[in-house]
Design an enzyme around this catalytic site. Structure first.
Site, mmCIF file in Angstrom:
data_model
loop_
_atom_site.group_PDB
_atom_site.id
_atom_site.type_symbol
_atom_site.label_atom_id
_atom_site.label_comp_id
_atom_site.label_asym_id
_atom_site.label_seq_id
_atom_site.Cartn_x
_atom_site.Cartn_y
_atom_site.Cartn_z
ATOM 1 C CG ASP A 289 -0.171 -0.059 2.532
ATOM 2 O OD1 ASP A 289 1.071 -0.189 2.496
ATOM 3 O OD2 ASP A 289 -0.816 0.016 3.598
ATOM 4 C CB CYS B 26 5.492 -2.373 1.548
ATOM 5 S SG CYS B 26 6.505 -1.547 0.297
ATOM 6 C CG HIS C 157 6.154 -5.356 -1.960
ATOM 7 N ND1 HIS C 157 5.311 -4.506 -1.284
ATOM 8 C CD2 HIS C 157 6.007 -6.575 -1.354
ATOM 9 C CE1 HIS C 157 4.677 -5.160 -0.328
ATOM 10 N NE2 HIS C 157 5.084 -6.414 -0.352
#
Length: 332
Positions: free
Chosen positions: A189, A192, A320
């Site tokens: 989101d 992370c 990520h």
């Protein structure tokens, strides 16, 4: 073939008896209106078939295009023959009907070929191969091809991302498994990196983390401001090319505000700040790059290092971070 069966429904969806009964009560104007509708339906079908044929490899598209042309040619011929018979039943005659004299009514109505062209307005491709397609047909075909090309590119990109992700995950697993470690998934989101650190702190404390992801954002931004001279050179190297948006100090301050108040993705700058704020050794595992260690001066023998994983190909949107935990100690 399924498309042919569907397309032939355009020519006639009625039984012969139903069609005959309806035609007995059909005026010439109604028949001509129906003919125009049938031709329009065939034109729409041709557009749909061409759009479907524009998908796949070039070789597949070429083969499908040839099949579509053959199918449309057959359907066009069948529709024309049907309409000719119906026109003849209403008193129209062909201009080549054995030189039979035309009566006054037929003379006024004109020959069938001329009338069919008048009904059609713009013929389907197979009926008028010698004439240029109309601008509207060209536009429809162009839009169909562009849409098909776009869908094909999306599929290829998704396939490429999926393949890269699988390779990256396999390499990371091969690296972590011998260490008894595994990845604990973190919500993608924008927070992370901070959520992954929060997860690590919770695991190390055996309960809740002393800091939320928002606390960690504010701590990182504050530390970077206080140690601007340490972080500014790295910030400028990462944001090279953005000099038109203000001075270096102004851009750095804007960056710090985004760190503490938005869902901007975190980077090594923020990790570097957090390792000093928390006085923790942080190790980042990766399946695509060499592992990165920060704050080695804080490493101790009590296994209190924070462990994260960096994923370059986790999602189509970009990078990520996840949390790395012992295999028997996976937590959300």
């Amino acid at each position: 073939m399924a498309d042919n069966k569907t397309s032939e429904g355009i020519v006639s969806e009625e039984t012969p008896m139903d069609a005959s009964q309806e035609q007995q009560h059909e005026t010439v104007e109604e028949m001509l209106a129906r003919h125009r509708q049938e031709i329009k339906q065939l034109q729409n079908k041709e557009t749909e078939m061409k759009k479907a044929a524009a998908k796949g490899s070039k070789a597949e598209q070429k083969a499908k295009k040839k099949q579509v042309e053959d199918d449309i040619s057959k359907l066009s011929t069948k529709l024309k023959d049907k309409q000719l018979k119906e026109l003849a039943s209403q008193g129209f005659s062909s201009s080549s009907s054995n030189n039979i004299a035309k009566d006054e009514t037929t003379e006024k109505k004109g020959d069938i070929d001329t009338l069919v062209r008048a009904i059609a307005g713009v013929s389907v491709t197979a009926q008028q191969e010698h004439s240029k397609p109309s601008k509207s047909v060209k536009r429809r075909e162009k839009r169909a091809k562009e849409e098909a090309d776009r869908e094909q590119r999306i599929k290829e990109e998704q396939s490429h991302v999926k393949s890269d992700r699988m390779v990256e995950n396999a390499k990371l697993e091969k690296k972590l498994k011998p260490l008894g470690l595994t990845v604990s998934e973190i919500k993608p989101d924008g927070h992370c990196l901070y959520r992954a650190v929060e997860n690590q702190l919770a695991n190390r404390s055996g309960g809740a983390s002393p800091y939320t992801y928002q606390n960690l954002r504010e701590m990182a931004a504050s530390y970077m401001r206080e140690h601007k001279t340490d972080f500014l050179p790295f910030f400028l190297s990462e944001t090279e090319g953005d000099s038109n948006s203000g001075s270096a100090e102004e851009r750095f301050e804007k960056y710090c505000r985004e760190v503490e108040s938005t869902a901007a993705w975190g980077s090594q700058l923020e990790l570097g700040a957090l390792t000093h704020c928390l006085r923790k050794h942080i190790k980042v595992y990766s399946g695509s790059f060499p592992d990165v260690e920060m704050g080695k001066e804080y490493r101790s023998g009590d296994d209190s290092s924070l462990m994260l994983s960096y994923h370059r190909h986790a999602f189509g949107l970009g990078e990520h971070y996840n949390s790395v935990v012992l295999v028997n100690n996976i937590t959300g």
